[in-house]
Motif scaffolding. Structure first.
Motif, PDB file in Angstrom:
ATOM      1  N   SER A   1       1.615  -1.241  -0.053  1.00  0.00           N
ATOM      2  CA  SER A   1      -0.156   0.271   0.118  1.00  0.00           C
ATOM      3  C   SER A   1       0.529   1.262   0.071  1.00  0.00           C
ATOM      4  N   GLY A   2       2.077   0.976  -0.874  1.00  0.00           N
ATOM      5  CA  GLY A   2       2.717   2.412  -0.891  1.00  0.00           C
ATOM      6  C   GLY A   2       3.955   3.128   0.835  1.00  0.00           C
ATOM      7  N   TYR A   3       4.557   2.229   1.457  1.00  0.00           N
ATOM      8  CA  TYR A   3       5.454   2.383   2.272  1.00  0.00           C
ATOM      9  C   TYR A   3       4.783   3.252   3.106  1.00  0.00           C
ATOM     10  N   ILE A   4       3.410   2.456   4.045  1.00  0.00           N
ATOM     11  CA  ILE A   4       3.121   3.410   5.079  1.00  0.00           C
ATOM     12  C   ILE A   4       3.807   2.056   6.043  1.00  0.00           C
ATOM     13  N   ASN A   5       4.140   1.059   6.581  1.00  0.00           N
ATOM     14  CA  ASN A   5       4.887   0.474   6.903  1.00  0.00           C
ATOM     15  C   ASN A   5       6.282   0.851   7.075  1.00  0.00           C
ATOM     16  N   MET A   6       6.862   0.252   7.841  1.00  0.00           N
ATOM     17  CA  MET A   6       8.236   0.684   8.587  1.00  0.00           C
ATOM     18  C   MET A   6       9.548  -0.015   7.700  1.00  0.00           C
ATOM     19  N   ASN A   7      10.302   0.743   6.702  1.00  0.00           N
ATOM     20  CA  ASN A   7      11.010   0.983   6.111  1.00  0.00           C
ATOM     21  C   ASN A   7      12.065   0.581   7.592  1.00  0.00           C
ATOM     22  N   ILE A   8      13.100  -0.582   7.512  1.00  0.00           N
ATOM     23  CA  ILE A   8      14.230  -1.355   8.412  1.00  0.00           C
ATOM     24  C   ILE A   8      15.562  -0.986   7.556  1.00  0.00           C
ATOM     25  N   HIS A   9      16.131   0.151   7.936  1.00  0.00           N
ATOM     26  CA  HIS A   9      18.212  -0.298   7.478  1.00  0.00           C
ATOM     27  C   HIS A   9      18.561  -1.145   9.053  1.00  0.00           C
ATOM     28  N   VAL A  10      19.361  -2.209   8.343  1.00  0.00           N
ATOM     29  CA  VAL A  10      20.516  -2.898   9.502  1.00  0.00           C
ATOM     30  C   VAL A  10      21.702  -2.650   8.401  1.00  0.00           C
ATOM     31  N   LEU A  11      22.461  -2.380   9.246  1.00  0.00           N
ATOM     32  CA  LEU A  11      23.959  -3.162   9.118  1.00  0.00           C
ATOM     33  C   LEU A  11      24.760  -3.991  10.007  1.00  0.00           C
ATOM     34  N   LEU A  12      25.444  -4.590   9.359  1.00  0.00           N
ATOM     35  CA  LEU A  12      26.171  -5.883   9.816  1.00  0.00           C
ATOM     36  C   LEU A  12      27.534  -5.810   9.233  1.00  0.00           C
ATOM     37  N   SER A  13      27.827  -6.436  10.214  1.00  0.00           N
ATOM     38  CA  SER A  13      29.482  -6.796  10.599  1.00  0.00           C
ATOM     39  C   SER A  13      29.326  -8.141   9.141  1.00  0.00           C
ATOM     40  N   ALA A  14      29.967  -8.155   7.929  1.00  0.00           N
ATOM     41  CA  ALA A  14      29.385  -9.430   7.177  1.00  0.00           C
ATOM     42  C   ALA A  14      30.563 -10.270   7.038  1.00  0.00           C
ATOM     43  N   CYS A  15      30.146 -11.466   7.254  1.00  0.00           N
ATOM     44  CA  CYS A  15      31.354 -12.464   7.154  1.00  0.00           C
ATOM     45  C   CYS A  15      31.509 -13.246   5.573  1.00  0.00           C
ATOM     46  N   SER A  16      31.978 -12.592   4.519  1.00  0.00           N
ATOM     47  CA  SER A  16      31.365 -12.935   3.447  1.00  0.00           C
ATOM     48  C   SER A  16      33.274 -11.578   2.255  1.00  0.00           C
ATOM     49  N   PRO A  17      33.037 -13.026   1.475  1.00  0.00           N
ATOM     50  CA  PRO A  17      33.915 -12.330   0.227  1.00  0.00           C
ATOM     51  C   PRO A  17      33.709 -11.080  -0.398  1.00  0.00           C
ATOM     52  N   ARG A  18      32.260 -10.720  -0.460  1.00  0.00           N
ATOM     53  CA  ARG A  18      32.143 -10.001  -1.009  1.00  0.00           C
ATOM     54  C   ARG A  18      32.464  -8.489  -0.776  1.00  0.00           C
ATOM     55  N   GLY A  19      32.648  -8.063   0.899  1.00  0.00           N
ATOM     56  CA  GLY A  19      32.685  -7.544   1.692  1.00  0.00           C
ATOM     57  C   GLY A  19      32.701  -7.310   3.073  1.00  0.00           C
ATOM     58  N   GLU A  20      33.081  -6.668   3.960  1.00  0.00           N
ATOM     59  CA  GLU A  20      33.280  -6.342   5.050  1.00  0.00           C
ATOM     60  C   GLU A  20      32.085  -6.204   6.462  1.00  0.00           C
ATOM     61  N   ILE A  21      30.995  -5.490   5.479  1.00  0.00           N
ATOM     62  CA  ILE A  21      29.709  -4.904   6.253  1.00  0.00           C
ATOM     63  C   ILE A  21      28.509  -5.277   5.188  1.00  0.00           C
ATOM     64  N   LEU A  22      27.817  -4.890   5.512  1.00  0.00           N
ATOM     65  CA  LEU A  22      26.363  -5.930   4.800  1.00  0.00           C
ATOM     66  C   LEU A  22      25.556  -4.599   5.077  1.00  0.00           C
ATOM     67  N   GLU A  23      25.103  -4.070   4.028  1.00  0.00           N
ATOM     68  CA  GLU A  23      23.900  -2.833   4.721  1.00  0.00           C
ATOM     69  C   GLU A  23      22.218  -3.379   4.279  1.00  0.00           C
ATOM     70  N   ILE A  24      21.000  -3.930   4.536  1.00  0.00           N
ATOM     71  CA  ILE A  24      20.141  -4.136   4.585  1.00  0.00           C
ATOM     72  C   ILE A  24      18.924  -3.027   4.652  1.00  0.00           C
ATOM     73  N   VAL A  25      17.984  -3.149   3.607  1.00  0.00           N
ATOM     74  CA  VAL A  25      16.749  -2.274   3.888  1.00  0.00           C
ATOM     75  C   VAL A  25      15.763  -3.328   3.441  1.00  0.00           C
ATOM     76  N   PHE A  26      14.452  -3.645   4.616  1.00  0.00           N
ATOM     77  CA  PHE A  26      13.481  -4.037   4.972  1.00  0.00           C
ATOM     78  C   PHE A  26      12.641  -3.188   4.567  1.00  0.00           C
ATOM     79  N   ILE A  27      11.948  -3.077   2.703  1.00  0.00           N
ATOM     80  CA  ILE A  27      11.447  -2.165   2.663  1.00  0.00           C
ATOM     81  C   ILE A  27       9.648  -2.446   3.142  1.00  0.00           C
TER      82      ILE A  27
END
Length: 140
Positions: A46-72
């Motif tokens: 229904s168009g972003y009326i709920n929360m957009n949750i931004h999370v920053l993680l210390s990652a364990c990945s060859p793609r990067g040391e930090i992972l930023e995820i947004v749950f829209i």
């Protein structure tokens, strides 16, 4: 860094397989109702009326040391999930995401997920990353 959208179950598996979730740590998170310029335009609720949750993680990945995820447009999440993030579940035909634990219990429900891997920077562990780089900014 470019954001990657999770549009299919294959994309969700790719994100799940890109990181060792057991060895990752939530550094900070925040929620807002703001619609950012870098969000996908085809969110199927229904168009972003709920929360957009931004999370920053210390990652364990060859793609990067930090992972930023947004749950829209998240309409369900447990606090425990935000402090112990993992990826597993399914995406429906409208690209809405249900993150489930190994027992099939719902941990997070949102309209979309976007993410990006970043290289380590001192601000990531400062507890002020989102204040310094995102809140009030539409330059991402």
């Amino acid at each position: 860094m470019t954001w990657t959208a999770v549009d299919s179950n294959a994309d969700l598996r790719e994100l799940a397989d890109s990181n060792c979730w057991e060895d990752s740590e939530t550094l900070e998170f925040y929620a807002t109702t703001a619609c950012e310029r870098y969000f996908p335009t085809d969110v199927s609720r229904s168009g972003y009326i709920n929360m957009n949750i931004h999370v920053l993680l210390s990652a364990c990945s060859p793609r990067g040391e930090i992972l930023e995820i947004v749950f829209i447009d998240a309409d369900w999440s447990s606090l425990n999930y935000l402090t112990h993030v993992f990826i597993g579940g399914r995406i429906d035909p409208l690209k809405r995401v249900n993150i489930e634990d190994a027992n099939g219990s719902l941990e997070m429900r949102c309209s979309r997920i976007i993410y990006r891997y970043l290289q380590q920077d001192p601000v990531h562990r400062s507890g002020h990353y989102f204040v310094a780089h995102h809140q009030g900014s539409d330059t991402e």
